[in-house]
Design a protein around this motif. Structure first.
Motif, PDB file in Angstrom:
ATOM      1  N   ARG C   2       0.839  -1.193   0.000  1.00  0.00           N
ATOM      2  CA  ARG C   2       0.000   0.000   0.000  1.00  0.00           C
ATOM      3  C   ARG C   2       0.882   1.254   0.000  1.00  0.00           C
ATOM      4  NH1 ARG C   2      -2.254   2.593   4.245  1.00  0.00           N
ATOM      5  NH2 ARG C   2      -4.202   3.719   3.895  1.00  0.00           N
ATOM      6  N   ILE C   3       1.965   1.176   0.783  1.00  0.00           N
ATOM      7  CA  ILE C   3       2.868   2.333   0.832  1.00  0.00           C
ATOM      8  C   ILE C   3       3.533   2.537  -0.525  1.00  0.00           C
ATOM      9  CG2 ILE C   3       5.041   3.118   1.846  1.00  0.00           C
ATOM     10  CD1 ILE C   3       4.109   2.083   4.468  1.00  0.00           C
ATOM     11  N   SER C   6       1.101   4.167  -2.764  1.00  0.00           N
ATOM     12  CA  SER C   6       0.945   5.569  -2.381  1.00  0.00           C
ATOM     13  C   SER C   6       2.098   6.403  -2.912  1.00  0.00           C
ATOM     14  CB  SER C   6       0.895   5.690  -0.863  1.00  0.00           C
ATOM     15  OG  SER C   6      -0.099   4.869  -0.356  1.00  0.00           O
ATOM     16  N   LEU C  10       2.008   9.479  -5.431  1.00  0.00           N
ATOM     17  CA  LEU C  10       2.597  10.744  -5.009  1.00  0.00           C
ATOM     18  C   LEU C  10       3.629  11.245  -6.005  1.00  0.00           C
ATOM     19  CD1 LEU C  10       1.933  12.211  -2.434  1.00  0.00           C
ATOM     20  CD2 LEU C  10       4.090  11.449  -1.522  1.00  0.00           C
ATOM     21  N   ILE C  13       1.845  12.794  -8.954  1.00  0.00           N
ATOM     22  CA  ILE C  13       1.307  14.114  -8.604  1.00  0.00           C
ATOM     23  C   ILE C  13       2.435  15.131  -8.496  1.00  0.00           C
ATOM     24  CG2 ILE C  13       0.091  15.394  -6.808  1.00  0.00           C
ATOM     25  CD1 ILE C  13      -1.495  12.910  -6.256  1.00  0.00           C
ATOM     26  N   ALA C  14       3.582  14.685  -7.911  1.00  0.00           N
ATOM     27  CA  ALA C  14       4.707  15.608  -7.731  1.00  0.00           C
ATOM     28  C   ALA C  14       5.240  16.086  -9.067  1.00  0.00           C
ATOM     29  CB  ALA C  14       5.814  14.922  -6.935  1.00  0.00           C
ATOM     30  N   ILE C  17       2.638  18.620 -10.497  1.00  0.00           N
ATOM     31  CA  ILE C  17       2.649  19.933  -9.836  1.00  0.00           C
ATOM     32  C   ILE C  17       3.966  20.654 -10.104  1.00  0.00           C
ATOM     33  CG2 ILE C  17       2.505  21.106  -7.622  1.00  0.00           C
ATOM     34  CD1 ILE C  17       0.779  18.950  -6.603  1.00  0.00           C
ATOM     35  N   GLY C  18       5.076  19.906 -10.058  1.00  0.00           N
ATOM     36  CA  GLY C  18       6.376  20.538 -10.254  1.00  0.00           C
ATOM     37  C   GLY C  18       6.517  21.151 -11.630  1.00  0.00           C
ATOM     38  N   LEU C  21       4.498  24.277 -11.745  1.00  0.00           N
ATOM     39  CA  LEU C  21       5.071  25.396 -10.990  1.00  0.00           C
ATOM     40  C   LEU C  21       6.232  26.036 -11.733  1.00  0.00           C
ATOM     41  CD1 LEU C  21       5.122  24.350  -7.247  1.00  0.00           C
ATOM     42  CD2 LEU C  21       3.726  26.023  -8.376  1.00  0.00           C
ATOM     43  N   MET C  22       7.031  25.210 -12.435  1.00  0.00           N
ATOM     44  CA  MET C  22       8.169  25.792 -13.138  1.00  0.00           C
ATOM     45  C   MET C  22       7.716  26.716 -14.269  1.00  0.00           C
ATOM     46  SD  MET C  22      10.765  24.620 -11.577  1.00  0.00           S
ATOM     47  CE  MET C  22      12.291  24.481 -12.469  1.00  0.00           C
TER      48      MET C  22
END
Lengths: 79, 119, 229
Positions: C2-3, C6, C10, C13-14, C17-18, C21-22
């Motif tokens: 599960r980890i 996850s 993640l 998504i990172a 988003i990254g 943002l750039m």
């Protein structure tokens, strides 16, 4: 100025990671309070005094109080 | 150094969003998940405010005469974040109330042990 | 397992988003609507604080919706915590020490005054109804911490909250009918910028919001504290 901001951001991320790893929920709540407080200082540096006041009074004070009250009703340690 | 100057606030917002999501995804304690929600909230707010920032700008308040209205930071993200913070505390309080009720009914805050919530 | 899943989620998504943002330049330009608010907000609404003129002037209808969300959350919290909690047993709480008790009683009116100052001057200085309401609620939190056993009366807090909401909606409807404009139009005289009595209905609405938010957040704290004793 930029060094101060970088230091604040670094402290904020450290506090967030502390909120992630602490097994003691009360300590995690206090760490998330520190995150909010440092974020409010950053809001002030970003020329947003309204938001800084809201974050300091709501995010740092009231949310922490609500969390602590709820922790008093449930258990303190994460099993 | 120039990277820091342009992206220090973005790094903070990015890190807070990711740490908040990590807490929500990995942890199983309900109170810990709500702490993660609060951190995520702060990260998104910081991102929105830093988008509206204007270098060499001033706060959007005409506190004295002679402030140049051309050099003010964007007020729209500030107004949005102001509302988002207040809604955030209401949502957190509601979520904590639900967690307290769940603890009273099941005697635990662990999501694995609360069978009805298992995924 | 599960980890691991996850972390994969993640990472995706990172990266998203990254990359986004750039692409967004930092500290360069304001949006067009923000530029308009800055240029003509002072003349349109008469408030020196542009954020206030956006929150209570241009987007007052939005703020009404937000206050409604806050109200619904407070009512929902009360409903969630009220179910089956009517046990009636009241443990005798240990009284606070004399220093804490006296300090809280000394600070309580000062904090109330500070909160009132914040929301009365919302159109001139940083601050406003939401921040002032939160400060007022923290004064009540101090009472719960220091003077144990004291409670705010539910009737009064509910009445204050309803009165704040009614003033907000009533002023808006008055703008719709009497002044012949639109909902929440600013129909009172604007006065001189940077004076206390200026900006038309904005200070009145912000004071109403301050009372409403303060009563609601104090009610939230009251619900949770009552549950935990």
């Amino acid at each position: 100025m930029i060094i101060l901001v970088s230091l604040l951001v670094l402290l904020m991320l450290c506090a967030a990671i502390a909120a992630l790893v602490f097994r003691d929920l009360l300590a995690a709540v206090i760490a998330s309070c520190v995150v909010s407080l440092l974020a409010s200082i950053l809001f002030y540096f970003l020329h947003a005094p309204d938001v800084a006041m809201a974050e300091a009074s709501i995010g740092a004070a009231l949310v922490t109080a609500i969390f602590v009250i709820a922790l008093g009703r449930t258990r303190r340690y994460e099993e | 150094m120039s990277f820091l100057e342009s992206y220090a606030y973005y790094v903070g917002a990015f890190g807070l969003i990711l740490i908040g999501l990590l807490v929500i995804l990995v942890k199983r304690n309900l109170i810990k998940i709500i702490i993660g929600l609060s951190i995520l909230d702060t990260g998104v707010n910081l991102f929105l405010i830093s988008v509206g920032y204007l270098a060499s700008g001033t706060a959007p308040i005409f506190s004295r005469e002679g402030i140049d209205s051309g050099s003010m930071v964007d007020p729209v993200p500030q107004a949005l974040v102001l509302t988002a913070i207040v809604i955030g505390v209401a949502v957190l309080a509601l979520a904590l109330g639900l967690a307290v009720r769940l603890y009273q009914n099941y005697g635990t805050l662990d999501m694995r042990k609360i069978k009805e919530l298992k995924w | 397992m599960r980890i691991f899943l996850s972390l994969v989620v993640l990472a995706v998504i990172a990266v998203g988003i990254g990359k986004t943002l750039m692409e967004i330049p930092f500290g360069e330009d304001t949006t067009n609507v923000g530029g308009y608010y800055i240029q003509s907000g002072r003349d349109d609404t008469g408030a020196a604080n542009i954020v206030t003129s956006v929150v209570v002037g241009y987007r007052a209808f939005d703020t009404l919706g937000e206050v409604t969300v806050l109200f619904v959350a407070a009512v929902g919290l009360g409903a969630v915590l009220a179910v089956g909690s009517a046990s009636g047993r009241r443990r005798d709480v240990e009284p606070a020490s004399l220093v804490l008790y006296t300090g809280c009683r000394f600070l309580f009116p000062l904090i109330l005054l500070f909160g009132a100052y914040i929301f009365i001057h919302g159109h001139l200085t940083p601050g406003g109804g939401f921040q002032g309401g939160a400060i007022v609620a923290s004064a009540f939190l101090l009472v719960y911490l220091g003077c144990r056993g004291r409670r705010i009366r539910h009737g009064w807090s509910k009445a204050t909250e309803s009165l704040g909401g009614l003033v907000f909606v009533g002023l808006g409807l008055l703008g719709l009918t009497a002044a012949g404009h639109f909902f929440l139009s600013n129909y009172l005289p604007k006065g001189t910028v940077n004076h206390l009595f200026s900006a038309g209905i904005i200070p009145i609405i912000y004071v109403a919001i301050g009372f409403k938010v303060g009563a609601e957040l104090a009610g939230v704290i009251d619900d949770l504290v009552e549950e935990s004793e």
